[in-house]
Enzyme design. Structure first.
Site, short mmCIF file in Angstrom:
data_model
loop_
_atom_site.label_atom_id
_atom_site.label_comp_id
_atom_site.label_asym_id
_atom_site.label_seq_id
_atom_site.Cartn_x
_atom_site.Cartn_y
_atom_site.Cartn_z
N TYR A 138 0.82 -1.21 0.00
CA TYR A 138 0.00 0.00 0.00
C TYR A 138 0.85 1.26 0.00
O TYR A 138 0.38 2.34 -0.35
CB TYR A 138 -0.94 0.04 1.22
CG TYR A 138 -2.04 -1.01 1.19
CD1 TYR A 138 -2.22 -1.83 0.08
CD2 TYR A 138 -2.90 -1.18 2.25
CE1 TYR A 138 -3.21 -2.79 0.05
CE2 TYR A 138 -3.91 -2.14 2.23
CZ TYR A 138 -4.05 -2.94 1.12
OH TYR A 138 -5.04 -3.87 1.10
N LYS A 188 2.98 -15.39 2.35
CA LYS A 188 2.88 -16.07 1.05
C LYS A 188 4.31 -16.34 0.61
O LYS A 188 4.74 -15.93 -0.47
CB LYS A 188 2.11 -15.16 0.07
CG LYS A 188 1.77 -15.80 -1.25
CD LYS A 188 0.66 -16.83 -1.18
CE LYS A 188 0.40 -17.43 -2.55
NZ LYS A 188 -0.52 -18.58 -2.50
N ASP A 244 -5.72 -6.59 5.77
CA ASP A 244 -6.89 -5.82 5.33
C ASP A 244 -8.02 -6.79 4.98
O ASP A 244 -9.16 -6.67 5.43
CB ASP A 244 -6.47 -5.00 4.10
CG ASP A 244 -7.52 -3.99 3.67
OD1 ASP A 244 -8.57 -3.90 4.33
OD2 ASP A 244 -7.27 -3.29 2.67
N ASP A 248 -11.38 -8.22 7.62
CA ASP A 248 -12.78 -8.03 7.23
C ASP A 248 -13.50 -9.38 7.14
O ASP A 248 -14.66 -9.50 7.53
CB ASP A 248 -12.88 -7.31 5.88
CG ASP A 248 -13.01 -5.80 6.05
OD1 ASP A 248 -12.71 -5.32 7.17
OD2 ASP A 248 -13.39 -5.12 5.10
#
Ligand code: NAD
Length: 353
Positions: A138, A188, A244, A248
């Protein structure tokens, strides 16, 4: 224990008022809590022409913790980006260097029916997702959209330094120490070098926390396991982008947005505490909003910024009790329950305390 209180917009002032009444009970019982009110978001734009005025910045810097309601609403949606209420939220997080986002997802047995998953999968769920908040793809450079070989390409950079990983890992290990001492780091590493470094540094940091049981999971599997068997987790730590998405996903396991608190911490455990929901303009001013996410955010503040675990538990237990007693605001109501408004829910929590 100096708290900067930013009620914000929409339902913010209503729900924060109940959290403050809960804190008042603790103050009367001897906790040295001091509160000072400031403006953030749309209300700050209206009063001072800036969603994060200097006065608020000074107040927040001087405080030990910040309690926030919520910001935003249709009234300010047409303003220039710099004046949008949400911009105030991004600026305060950056100004205070809040790099660690803590999002618990708790399913109270009484509310298990509100989840989209089967009650037997989620009943009693109590997990904490620790998300890195200021790094990763980001913010990484270079980034952009440009023309290469006659076509447009878009690109971003996933990047973490070892100091960034180490400080978020420490927050997560410390949080695990306050819970069931199990930490799952999500990455990952099979395809992304940046997350290979993530895994290496998390493993190194584990040496400082020998009592915590560390495991690792690839993010695709973590997304699956969160809906297959979410109760296997205690604390999950992950980078900004994966966090993120996973936080959620985890919040939807509970099915009740009005119940979920959050914390964003800096390196010294100073934190900004807020419910995960927004300003709910559709119900603002009607006295029907659920104040429990904000009350639980105040409990997180007691635990993480003030080290007042007993006071935090007292609040959390009171919330459990009012749910067991059948009190429900509209967002979590069900047949046979006692429907109450914002104020009456606050009253019930205080009575339970
Ligand atoms: P929202 O979370 O405000 O509302 C979504 C739905 O959930 C609405 O139907 C609302 O009534 C309900 N809801 C939310 N909180 C509730 C509560 N405590 N009790 C009962 N019901 C509740 O999301 P939205 O409608 O997408 O956004 C509204 C505004 O809030 C926008 O301006 C948005 O930018 C802002 N927002 C702010 C934050 C924040 O302050 N951190 C977060 C998300 C959205």
């Amino acid at each position: 224990m100096k708290i900067c209180v930013l009620a914000g917009d929409g339902i913010g002032p209503e729900i924060v008022a109940e959290a403050l009444r809960v804190l008042d009970v603790l103050r009367r019982d001897g906790l040295p809590l001091e509160t000072e009110m400031g403006l953030l978001g749309g209300c700050a734009v209206d009063a001072a022409g800036d969603p994060f005025p200097d006065a608020t910045r000074d107040l927040a810097r001087a405080a030990d913790a910040i309690l926030l309601g919520s910001v935003g609403g249709p009234k300010w949606d047409g303003l220039a980006r710099e004046l949008r209420p949400e911009r105030g939220l991004l600026r305060i997080r950056k100004d205070l260097e809040l790099f660690a986002n803590l999002r618990p997802a708790v399913v109270y047995p009484e509310l298990a029916g509100a989840s989209a998953l089967k009650p037997e999968v989620v009943a009693g769920l109590d997990i904490l997702i620790v998300r890195e908040l200021t790094g990763d793809i980001y913010f990484g450079q270079p980034r952009g959209i440009e023309v290469r070989d006659g076509e447009r390409v878009g690109y971003n950079t996933m990047i973490y330094s070892e100091s960034e990983v180490r400080r978020i890992a420490r927050v997560a290990f410390a949080a695990a120490m306050k819970r069931n001492r199990r930490l799952c780091s999500v990455d990952k590493m099979n395809v992304l070098e940046a997350t290979q470094l993530w895994r290496d540094v998390v493993i190194e940091t584990a040496a400082e926390f020998p009592q915590v049981e560390l495991s690792h999971m690839l993010v695709d599997n973590a997304a699956m396991q969160l809906v297959r068997n979410p109760r296997q987790f205690d604390v999950i730590v992950t980078g900004n982008m994966f966090g993120d998405i996973l936080s959620d996903e985890a919040s939807m396991l509970t099915g009740s947005i009005g119940m979920l608190p959050s914390a964003s911490l800096d390196a010294a455990n100073k934190g900004l505490y807020e419910p995960i929901h927004g300003s709910a303009p559709d119900i603002a001013g009607r006295g029907v909003a659920n104040p429990l996410a904000t009350i639980l955010s105040a409990a997180m503040m007691l635990r993480y910024s003030f080290g007042a675990a007993e006071a935090a538990e007292r609040v959390e237990k009171a919330v459990k009790q009012v749910l067991a007693q059948g009190y429900r605001t509209g967002d979590i109501d069900a047949p046979g329950m006692t429907r109450v408004g914002t104020r009456a829910m606050g009253d019930a929590v205080i009575a339970a305390m």
